[in-house]
Design a protein around this motif. Structure first.
Motif, PDB file in Angstrom:
ATOM      1  N   LEU A 186       0.813  -1.215   0.000  1.00  0.00           N
ATOM      2  CA  LEU A 186       0.000   0.000   0.000  1.00  0.00           C
ATOM      3  C   LEU A 186       0.850   1.270   0.000  1.00  0.00           C
ATOM      4  O   LEU A 186       0.311   2.365   0.172  1.00  0.00           O
ATOM      5  CB  LEU A 186      -0.920   0.003   1.228  1.00  0.00           C
ATOM      6  CG  LEU A 186      -1.863  -1.191   1.367  1.00  0.00           C
ATOM      7  CD1 LEU A 186      -2.660  -1.096   2.655  1.00  0.00           C
ATOM      8  CD2 LEU A 186      -2.790  -1.310   0.165  1.00  0.00           C
ATOM      9  N   ALA A 187       2.133   1.131  -0.231  1.00  0.00           N
ATOM     10  CA  ALA A 187       3.063   2.258  -0.115  1.00  0.00           C
ATOM     11  C   ALA A 187       3.066   3.120  -1.375  1.00  0.00           C
ATOM     12  O   ALA A 187       4.121   3.398  -1.969  1.00  0.00           O
ATOM     13  CB  ALA A 187       4.464   1.739   0.186  1.00  0.00           C
ATOM     14  N   ASP A 188       1.886   3.591  -1.774  1.00  0.00           N
ATOM     15  CA  ASP A 188       1.768   4.331  -3.032  1.00  0.00           C
ATOM     16  C   ASP A 188       2.486   5.676  -3.010  1.00  0.00           C
ATOM     17  O   ASP A 188       2.969   6.130  -4.049  1.00  0.00           O
ATOM     18  CB  ASP A 188       0.293   4.571  -3.354  1.00  0.00           C
ATOM     19  CG  ASP A 188      -0.444   3.289  -3.709  1.00  0.00           C
ATOM     20  OD1 ASP A 188       0.209   2.244  -3.814  1.00  0.00           O
ATOM     21  OD2 ASP A 188      -1.678   3.345  -3.874  1.00  0.00           O
ATOM     22  N   GLU A 189       2.547   6.303  -1.850  1.00  0.00           N
ATOM     23  CA  GLU A 189       3.167   7.629  -1.794  1.00  0.00           C
ATOM     24  C   GLU A 189       4.645   7.550  -2.159  1.00  0.00           C
ATOM     25  O   GLU A 189       5.150   8.379  -2.924  1.00  0.00           O
ATOM     26  CB  GLU A 189       2.999   8.229  -0.397  1.00  0.00           C
ATOM     27  CG  GLU A 189       3.515   9.653  -0.300  1.00  0.00           C
ATOM     28  CD  GLU A 189       3.193  10.318   1.018  1.00  0.00           C
ATOM     29  OE1 GLU A 189       3.797  11.377   1.305  1.00  0.00           O
ATOM     30  OE2 GLU A 189       2.346   9.785   1.766  1.00  0.00           O
ATOM     31  N   GLN A 204       0.101   0.916  -7.777  1.00  0.00           N
ATOM     32  CA  GLN A 204      -1.263   0.836  -8.305  1.00  0.00           C
ATOM     33  C   GLN A 204      -1.246   0.428  -9.772  1.00  0.00           C
ATOM     34  O   GLN A 204      -2.111  -0.341 -10.231  1.00  0.00           O
ATOM     35  CB  GLN A 204      -1.985   2.161  -8.143  1.00  0.00           C
ATOM     36  CG  GLN A 204      -3.411   2.161  -8.710  1.00  0.00           C
ATOM     37  CD  GLN A 204      -4.307   1.151  -8.052  1.00  0.00           C
ATOM     38  OE1 GLN A 204      -4.532   1.214  -6.844  1.00  0.00           O
ATOM     39  NE2 GLN A 204      -4.837   0.186  -8.815  1.00  0.00           N
ATOM     40  N   LYS A 205      -0.269   0.899 -10.515  1.00  0.00           N
ATOM     41  CA  LYS A 205      -0.175   0.529 -11.929  1.00  0.00           C
ATOM     42  C   LYS A 205       0.138  -0.955 -12.088  1.00  0.00           C
ATOM     43  O   LYS A 205      -0.321  -1.591 -13.045  1.00  0.00           O
ATOM     44  CB  LYS A 205       0.893   1.385 -12.616  1.00  0.00           C
ATOM     45  CG  LYS A 205       0.555   2.874 -12.655  1.00  0.00           C
ATOM     46  CD  LYS A 205       1.663   3.685 -13.310  1.00  0.00           C
ATOM     47  CE  LYS A 205       1.336   5.167 -13.315  1.00  0.00           C
ATOM     48  NZ  LYS A 205       2.434   5.974 -13.931  1.00  0.00           N
ATOM     49  N   VAL A 206       0.938  -1.497 -11.168  1.00  0.00           N
ATOM     50  CA  VAL A 206       1.198  -2.939 -11.201  1.00  0.00           C
ATOM     51  C   VAL A 206      -0.102  -3.706 -10.978  1.00  0.00           C
ATOM     52  O   VAL A 206      -0.387  -4.693 -11.672  1.00  0.00           O
ATOM     53  CB  VAL A 206       2.253  -3.331 -10.152  1.00  0.00           C
ATOM     54  CG1 VAL A 206       2.414  -4.847 -10.097  1.00  0.00           C
ATOM     55  CG2 VAL A 206       3.596  -2.676 -10.465  1.00  0.00           C
TER      56      VAL A 206
END
Length: 232
Positions: free
Chosen positions: A59-62, A68-70
């Protein structure tokens, strides 16, 4: 066949999976997503997708905006029934893509530990290679819940969901079947500080545990690799 590999973190390697793929005449393109390399916009050239592990959480999008693209890429391959294989962090991203919950910051599962197939796993063309249970290498604190509609394929003493499958050929494996003895040795050197933080006696234990478990783990890992590649 030609497949796509997503590298989420430095020093993650295809390892046993790569060696078996070469032996069987497969080719692949690796994308170093962690280094800023763009993910492909089309999946047409690829027969399947492999999503490798990493130290970050799913969840480490920042810090890692490509995650998210993966997940989106996983869904694209799944929707057209092209095989997907998520390993460790990759398995957690598969779970995320299908709406499951990511469970973060649990006690570390590290080293060669037994993975047991479920009843469904013993019938699965890939996970049946675990036979009645085999040692495999682990390194994770995070895990996941089972996505809706998934088939639960394997478990371990510490981690209830070690593997699941969605549809015909979308697989998520928490354990590092691709990490053979040479990769474990490399990680033990490259990530010595990180390992010392949770398993300070690893340098003392390494040779004994490798002698006890690595041959069986490597053999099983190669069998799992061949079985997944057969789906391409």
């Amino acid at each position: 066949m030609h497949f796509l590999v997503i590298e989420n973190y430095p020093h993650t390697e295809l390892g046993t999976l790569g060696r078996v793929a070469l032996e069987e005449g497969h080719t692949w393109r690796s994308v170093e997503a962690y280094a800023g390399e763009d993910l492909p916009t089309t999946i047409d050239p690829y027969a399947g997708l492999v999503v490798l592990g990493g130290a970050q959480d799913a969840l480490a999008d920042e810090a890692y905006p490509f995650l998210q693209k993966v997940c989106d890429l996983v869904l694209k391959f799944h929707e057209v029934d092209k095989p997907v294989l998520g390993i460790c962090l990759g398995s957690q991203l598969v779970a995320r893509a299908f709406g499951a919950k990511n469970l973060l910051g649990l006690p570390v599962e590290f080293g060669w530990r037994e993975v047991l197939p479920t009843k469904e796993g013993r019938l699965d063309p890939v996970l049946q290679k675990l036979q009645t249970g085999r040692p495999q290498f682990h390194w994770h604190t995070d895990t996941m819940t089972l996505p809706e509609g998934a088939v639960h394929l394997a478990t371990s003493a510490m981690t209830p969901i070690q593997a699941f499958r969605l549809g015909r050929a979308t697989y998520a494996l928490q354990f590092h079947f691709e990490t053979g003895l040479q990769e474990v040795r490399n990680w033990s050197q490259q990530f010595a500080g990180e390992i010392e933080a949770h398993t300070p006696d690893w340098p003392v234990r390494f040779d004994t545990e490798a002698a006890r478990h690595s041959a069986s783990a490597d053999e099983t890992g190669a069998a799992i690799a061949r079985a997944w590649l057969d789906l391409l």
